[in-house]
Design a protein around this motif. Sequence first.
Motif, short mmCIF file in Angstrom:
data_model
loop_
_atom_site.label_atom_id
_atom_site.label_comp_id
_atom_site.label_asym_id
_atom_site.label_seq_id
_atom_site.Cartn_x
_atom_site.Cartn_y
_atom_site.Cartn_z
N MET A 75 0.92 -1.09 -0.07
CA MET A 75 0.06 0.12 0.09
C MET A 75 0.88 1.21 -0.02
SD MET A 75 -3.01 0.83 2.92
CE MET A 75 -2.26 1.52 4.13
N ASP A 76 0.57 2.14 -0.96
CA ASP A 76 1.48 3.13 -1.23
C ASP A 76 0.63 4.51 -0.61
OD1 ASP A 76 3.31 5.15 -1.48
OD2 ASP A 76 3.34 4.81 -3.72
N ASN A 77 0.76 4.96 0.47
CA ASN A 77 -0.19 6.24 1.05
C ASN A 77 0.93 7.47 1.04
OD1 ASN A 77 0.97 5.13 3.19
ND2 ASN A 77 -1.01 4.92 4.26
N TYR A 78 1.94 7.31 0.57
CA TYR A 78 3.15 8.39 0.67
C TYR A 78 2.51 9.42 -0.39
CZ TYR A 78 7.67 10.03 1.78
OH TYR A 78 8.81 10.57 2.47
N GLY A 134 7.95 11.14 6.42
CA GLY A 134 8.30 9.77 7.10
C GLY A 134 9.10 9.01 6.18
N VAL A 135 8.69 7.49 6.30
CA VAL A 135 9.65 6.48 5.58
C VAL A 135 8.73 5.81 4.65
CG1 VAL A 135 11.46 6.56 7.40
CG2 VAL A 135 9.59 5.16 7.28
N ARG A 136 9.13 5.30 3.55
CA ARG A 136 8.68 4.57 2.79
C ARG A 136 9.51 3.22 2.63
NH1 ARG A 136 7.31 7.35 -2.86
NH2 ARG A 136 9.49 7.47 -2.75
N ILE A 137 8.86 1.90 2.81
CA ILE A 137 9.85 0.53 2.62
C ILE A 137 8.89 -0.04 1.68
CG2 ILE A 137 10.34 -1.40 4.05
CD1 ILE A 137 9.94 0.09 6.81
N LEU A 153 5.38 5.02 6.46
CA LEU A 153 5.14 5.18 7.49
C LEU A 153 5.50 6.62 8.01
CD1 LEU A 153 7.21 1.93 8.63
CD2 LEU A 153 4.69 2.20 8.51
N PRO A 154 4.50 7.52 8.53
CA PRO A 154 4.66 8.87 8.74
C PRO A 154 5.58 9.01 9.95
CG PRO A 154 2.22 8.34 9.17
CD PRO A 154 3.05 6.98 8.58
N TRP A 155 6.05 9.95 10.04
CA TRP A 155 7.19 10.22 11.41
C TRP A 155 6.21 10.29 12.84
CZ3 TRP A 155 11.49 8.98 10.47
CH2 TRP A 155 12.24 9.62 9.41
N GLU A 203 0.88 -1.67 14.46
CA GLU A 203 0.99 -2.87 14.37
C GLU A 203 2.02 -3.23 13.28
OE1 GLU A 203 -2.77 -5.45 14.33
OE2 GLU A 203 -3.69 -4.17 15.65
N ASP A 204 2.37 -2.52 12.47
CA ASP A 204 3.25 -2.87 11.62
C ASP A 204 4.83 -2.79 12.22
OD1 ASP A 204 1.69 -2.81 9.26
OD2 ASP A 204 1.82 -0.66 9.15
N LEU A 205 5.66 -3.75 11.86
CA LEU A 205 7.04 -3.95 12.31
C LEU A 205 7.87 -4.36 10.96
CD1 LEU A 205 9.14 -4.17 14.40
CD2 LEU A 205 8.51 -6.52 14.73
N HIS A 206 8.80 -3.68 10.55
CA HIS A 206 9.62 -3.91 9.58
C HIS A 206 11.11 -3.89 10.11
CE1 HIS A 206 6.55 -3.24 6.48
NE2 HIS A 206 6.14 -2.39 7.51
N VAL A 207 11.79 -4.96 9.83
CA VAL A 207 13.36 -5.38 10.34
C VAL A 207 14.17 -5.29 9.10
CG1 VAL A 207 14.77 -6.75 11.68
CG2 VAL A 207 12.58 -6.45 12.37
#
Length: 145
Positions: free
Chosen positions: A1-4, A77-80, A89-91, A117-121
Amino acid sequence: MDNYPADSAPQQQWAPKTALIAVAGVLALAAAAGAAYAAVRGDRGGLVLFGLAAVVLAVVTGYGALVRPKLAAGEDGVRIRTAAGRVALPWPGLEIRLRTTRRLGRDSVTLEFESGEDLHVLGWLELGEDPRDVLDALSALRAGR
């Protein structure tokens, strides 16, 4: 999902090193050649092992090329990038932390992004550089917004 937001271009990006992706591609071709040779010689065990190695390396090469850039950061924020698409993921509400674990006698450093609930490593292979350096750059970018 790209909401950037489309109008806010990322200021910094990180991706797997192109050389590593190219090496994986060359190794995939070498493994495919080994599988073909094993097939000609009638070596079923070699065919299975080389064939499996060729498939795994081809998938790694494709994934590495698909998810470029893996991480992009901007004012919002960041985009992964993942295999399923992009996650923004907004700041506000985003926690970024380093995690160091010891595996096989070596310290492994990863960068964790948690928002709701999002976790990205992400590790150095996905980022193309040391996660500590990426955290420093992200902290400076976040503080300067």
